[in-house]
Motif scaffolding. Sequence first.
Motif, short mmCIF file in Angstrom:
data_model
loop_
_atom_site.label_atom_id
_atom_site.label_comp_id
_atom_site.label_asym_id
_atom_site.label_seq_id
_atom_site.Cartn_x
_atom_site.Cartn_y
_atom_site.Cartn_z
N LEU A 1 -8.62 -27.86 -35.24
CA LEU A 1 -7.77 -28.20 -36.36
C LEU A 1 -6.47 -27.42 -36.25
O LEU A 1 -6.48 -26.21 -36.07
N LYS A 2 -5.34 -28.11 -36.35
CA LYS A 2 -4.03 -27.49 -36.28
C LYS A 2 -3.24 -27.88 -37.52
O LYS A 2 -3.60 -28.83 -38.22
N SER A 3 -2.16 -27.15 -37.78
CA SER A 3 -1.29 -27.50 -38.90
C SER A 3 0.14 -27.09 -38.59
O SER A 3 0.39 -26.25 -37.73
N ASP A 4 1.07 -27.70 -39.30
CA ASP A 4 2.49 -27.35 -39.20
C ASP A 4 3.16 -27.79 -40.49
O ASP A 4 2.69 -28.71 -41.16
N THR A 5 4.24 -27.10 -40.86
CA THR A 5 4.95 -27.37 -42.11
C THR A 5 6.39 -27.77 -41.82
O THR A 5 7.04 -27.19 -40.96
N ARG B 1 -3.33 -41.73 -36.17
CA ARG B 1 -3.71 -41.76 -37.59
C ARG B 1 -5.10 -41.18 -37.81
O ARG B 1 -5.32 -40.42 -38.75
N GLY B 2 -6.03 -41.50 -36.92
CA GLY B 2 -7.40 -41.01 -37.04
C GLY B 2 -7.53 -39.51 -36.85
O GLY B 2 -8.53 -38.91 -37.25
N ASP B 3 -6.53 -38.87 -36.23
CA ASP B 3 -6.57 -37.43 -36.01
C ASP B 3 -5.96 -36.63 -37.16
O ASP B 3 -6.08 -35.41 -37.19
N ILE B 4 -5.29 -37.31 -38.09
CA ILE B 4 -4.68 -36.63 -39.24
C ILE B 4 -5.73 -36.46 -40.33
O ILE B 4 -6.28 -37.43 -40.83
N LEU B 5 -6.00 -35.19 -40.67
CA LEU B 5 -6.97 -34.90 -41.72
C LEU B 5 -6.33 -35.12 -43.08
O LEU B 5 -6.86 -35.83 -43.93
N THR B 6 -5.16 -34.51 -43.30
CA THR B 6 -4.43 -34.67 -44.56
C THR B 6 -2.99 -34.22 -44.40
O THR B 6 -2.67 -33.46 -43.49
N PHE C 1 -4.14 -31.62 -38.70
CA PHE C 1 -4.56 -32.65 -37.77
C PHE C 1 -5.43 -32.06 -36.67
O PHE C 1 -5.40 -30.85 -36.41
N TYR C 2 -6.22 -32.92 -36.02
CA TYR C 2 -7.05 -32.51 -34.90
C TYR C 2 -6.29 -32.76 -33.60
O TYR C 2 -5.66 -33.79 -33.44
N ALA C 3 -6.34 -31.77 -32.70
CA ALA C 3 -5.66 -31.91 -31.41
C ALA C 3 -6.33 -31.00 -30.38
O ALA C 3 -7.11 -30.10 -30.73
N ASP C 4 -6.01 -31.24 -29.14
CA ASP C 4 -6.54 -30.45 -28.04
C ASP C 4 -5.96 -29.03 -28.10
O ASP C 4 -4.75 -28.85 -28.24
N GLU D 1 -5.55 -26.96 -25.79
CA GLU D 1 -4.76 -26.65 -24.60
C GLU D 1 -3.32 -27.19 -24.66
O GLU D 1 -2.48 -26.79 -23.89
N ILE D 2 -3.07 -28.11 -25.59
CA ILE D 2 -1.76 -28.77 -25.66
C ILE D 2 -0.88 -28.11 -26.71
O ILE D 2 -1.29 -27.92 -27.85
N GLU D 3 0.32 -27.76 -26.32
CA GLU D 3 1.32 -27.18 -27.23
C GLU D 3 2.19 -28.33 -27.75
O GLU D 3 2.86 -29.00 -26.96
N GLU D 4 2.19 -28.56 -29.05
CA GLU D 4 2.97 -29.64 -29.63
C GLU D 4 4.46 -29.32 -29.59
O GLU D 4 4.86 -28.18 -29.65
N ILE D 5 5.25 -30.39 -29.53
CA ILE D 5 6.70 -30.27 -29.66
C ILE D 5 6.97 -30.06 -31.13
O ILE D 5 6.59 -30.88 -31.96
N THR D 6 7.58 -28.95 -31.49
CA THR D 6 7.85 -28.67 -32.90
C THR D 6 9.18 -27.95 -33.03
O THR D 6 9.63 -27.27 -32.12
N HIS D 7 9.78 -28.10 -34.20
CA HIS D 7 11.03 -27.44 -34.47
C HIS D 7 10.88 -26.49 -35.65
O HIS D 7 11.84 -25.95 -36.13
N GLY D 8 9.65 -26.32 -36.12
CA GLY D 8 9.32 -25.30 -37.11
C GLY D 8 9.58 -25.65 -38.55
O GLY D 8 9.97 -26.75 -38.90
#
Length: 58
Positions: free
Chosen positions: A4-8, A26-31, A43-46, A48-55
């Motif tokens: 489980l991961k999150s970002d704001t 869509r199926g990987d988004i919890l809320t 959301f659920y994600a691997d 090992e994978i670093e998401e592209i994010t701008h914070g």
Amino acid sequence: MIILKSDTFVTHTRLATFINENNIKRGDILTITEGSQGCTIYFYADAEIEEITHGLFS
């Protein structure tokens, strides 16, 4: 391993861009919640994978 991961994000537009840039299904988004700091996606994600994010303030 899937975790489980999150970002704001401050705006809905930035949140939508994050979802599209990282091909989050869509199926990987919890809320998605909205609070005083903006929109937070959980959301659920691997692990090992670093998401592209701008914070938080993007």
